[in-house]
Design an enzyme around this catalytic site. Structure first.
Site, PDB file in Angstrom:
ATOM      1  N   HIS A  91       0.865  -1.191   0.000  1.00 59.79           N
ATOM      2  CA  HIS A  91       0.000   0.000   0.000  1.00 59.79           C
ATOM      3  C   HIS A  91       0.903   1.244   0.000  1.00 59.79           C
ATOM      4  CE1 HIS A  91      -3.421   2.430   0.321  1.00 59.79           C
ATOM      5  NE2 HIS A  91      -3.833   2.192   1.536  1.00 59.79           N
ATOM      6  N   GLN A 112      -0.265   4.965   0.940  1.00 56.16           N
ATOM      7  CA  GLN A 112      -0.456   5.240   2.366  1.00 56.16           C
ATOM      8  C   GLN A 112       0.860   5.656   3.019  1.00 56.16           C
ATOM      9  OE1 GLN A 112      -3.501   5.075   4.206  1.00 56.16           O
ATOM     10  NE2 GLN A 112      -2.211   6.181   5.643  1.00 56.16           N
ATOM     11  N   CYS A 168      -3.427   3.487   9.382  1.00 53.15           N
ATOM     12  CA  CYS A 168      -3.878   3.895   8.044  1.00 53.15           C
ATOM     13  C   CYS A 168      -5.385   4.088   7.986  1.00 53.15           C
ATOM     14  CB  CYS A 168      -3.408   2.894   7.002  1.00 53.15           C
ATOM     15  SG  CYS A 168      -4.088   1.238   7.217  1.00 53.15           S
ATOM     16  N   ASP A 209      -2.368  -1.686  12.311  1.00 57.46           N
ATOM     17  CA  ASP A 209      -3.383  -1.806  11.260  1.00 57.46           C
ATOM     18  C   ASP A 209      -4.342  -2.913  11.710  1.00 57.46           C
ATOM     19  OD1 ASP A 209      -4.765  -1.636   8.856  1.00 57.46           O
ATOM     20  OD2 ASP A 209      -3.241  -2.689   7.670  1.00 57.46           O
TER      21      ASP A 209
HETATM   22  N1  NVA Z   1      -4.403  -3.899   5.674  1.00 56.05           N
HETATM   23  C1  NVA Z   1      -5.640  -3.236   5.348  1.00 56.05           C
HETATM   24  C2  NVA Z   1      -5.397  -1.816   4.941  1.00 56.05           C
HETATM   25  C3  NVA Z   1      -6.645  -1.024   4.645  1.00 56.05           C
HETATM   26  C4  NVA Z   1      -6.362   0.362   4.163  1.00 56.05           C
HETATM   27  C5  NVA Z   1      -6.353  -3.999   4.248  1.00 56.05           C
HETATM   28  O1  NVA Z   1      -5.695  -4.433   3.302  1.00 56.05           O
HETATM   29  O2  NVA Z   1      -7.575  -4.189   4.336  1.00 56.05           O
HETATM   30  N1   CP Z   2      -6.210   3.800   4.410  1.00 53.89           N
HETATM   31  C1   CP Z   2      -6.941   3.539   3.312  1.00 53.89           C
HETATM   32  O1   CP Z   2      -6.439   3.181   2.260  1.00 53.89           O
HETATM   33  O2   CP Z   2      -8.278   3.758   3.496  1.00 53.89           O
HETATM   34  P1   CP Z   2      -9.456   3.332   2.506  1.00 53.89           P
HETATM   35  O3   CP Z   2      -9.550   1.836   2.532  1.00 53.89           O
HETATM   36  O4   CP Z   2     -10.678   3.992   3.083  1.00 53.89           O
HETATM   37  O5   CP Z   2      -9.151   3.833   1.126  1.00 53.89           O
END
Ligand code: NVA
Ligand code: CP
Length: 302
Positions: free
Chosen positions: A131, A134, A259, A219
């Site tokens: 990600h 972020q 995040c 997270d």
């Molecule tokens: N680790 C989480 C981050 C969400 C922004 C996911 O992948 O769902």
């Molecule tokens: N942190 C993040 O990416 O949030 P969303 O899943 O709301 O986009």
């Protein structure tokens, strides 16, 4: 000139990343001053979302509007991609019509394949493995509150997931040390651990990980796509909650980031997000400014 993509933090050099963070801070103050800046007039961002989102969608759409351009939101429910049209074909077609494509999906190989066949920059807006957008916002928030992150210690508490993998890349690119505390069996990508072993301390003890840390990050325990594992994970991650008491063991000026979205009572205590050490709302806002800097880098400066 070859098209540049942003699939992981490794796609930009440390110097480019540092300049991008500085530019994000500048763009933020320009916006605060009410300055109109429209470098992407008539340019279009395609946005493919195969997973849910609030921050990523709103920040990219707002960024394109504020930059004078526009965006197209595409969900698998309505596209031929969602009905099985090959990624290669979708990439070839879409990239003849739009100026950049942002993708949030499951397998990281999907963004790699899309990028391979795309004529325009492709941005990873979250995969199962990374990600990077972020991380731009996170580093910006750290720099705004505490100055350079170089030489600092960051503690990652919880799942060795996509965010954790991107923090490993960030440790290398922004030059900091990363302590990772996760339950046994939930370590981050083994290859990354090996490649960046000099920058990482892996433990199963959150208290040991936060000791002396300048930034503590966590997270969710179950990421998107892992909903069925949530109950089992909740039991295994029980000792990995970040709370003001855990933060007390970190460095005196430590910050806390997440995040978002967060689950109060799970990876964070009910009061953690409102603790004075938490900068999660600045962090979330920075998605807008950091991605504006990224779009400018990919589409304008070059
Ligand atoms: N680790 C989480 C981050 C969400 C922004 C996911 O992948 O769902
Ligand atoms: N942190 C993040 O990416 O949030 P969303 O899943 O709301 O986009």
């Amino acid at each position: 000139m070859a098209v540049r993509h942003f699939l992981t933090l490794l796609d930009l050099s440390p110097a480019e990343l540092e300049a991008l963070i500085a530019r994000a801070i500048e763009l933020k103050s320009m916006q605060r001053r009410g300055e109109i800046y429209e470098p992407l007039k008539n340019r279009v961002l395609g946005m493919i979302f195969e997973k849910s989102s609030t921050r990523t969608r709103v920040s990219f759409e707002a960024a394109m509007i504020q930059f004078g351009g526009g965006s197209i939101f595409l969900s698998p429910r309505d596209t031929q991609l969602g009905r099985g049209e090959p990624i290669e074909d979708s990439a070839r077609v879409m990239s003849r019509m739009v100026d950049a494509v942002m993708i949030r999906t499951f397998g990281h190989d999907k963004v790699e394949t899309f990028a391979k066949y795309s004529r325009v920059p492709v941005i990873n807006a979250l995969t199962d493995d990374h990600h990077p957008c972020q991380l731009l916002a996170d580093i910006q928030a750290y720099v705004e509150h505490r100055g350079s992150i170089r030489g600092k210690t960051v503690a990652w508490i919880g799942d060795g997931n996509n965010m954790c993998n991107s923090f490993i890349h960030a440790a290398a690119q922004f030059d900091f040390h990363l302590n990772i505390a996760c339950p046994a069996g939930f370590e981050p990508n083994g290859e990354l651990l090996l490649t960046y072993r000099d920058r990482i301390t892996l433990t199963h003890d959150p208290k040991a990980a936060v000791k002396g840390a300048h930034l503590v990050v966590t997270d969710v325990w179950a990421s998107m796509g892992q909903e069925e594992e949530a109950e089992d994970r909740a039991a295994k991650f029980r000792d990995f909650q970040v709370s003001p008491a855990l933060m007390d063991l970190a460095a005196k000026d430590a910050l806390f980031m997440h995040c978002l979205p967060a689950h109060r009572g799970e990876e964070v205590s009910e009061d953690m997000l409102d603790d004075p050490r938490s900068v999660v709302w600045d962090e979330a806002e920075n998605r807008l400014h950091a991605q504006k800097a990224l779009l400018e880098f990919l589409l304008v400066s070059r």
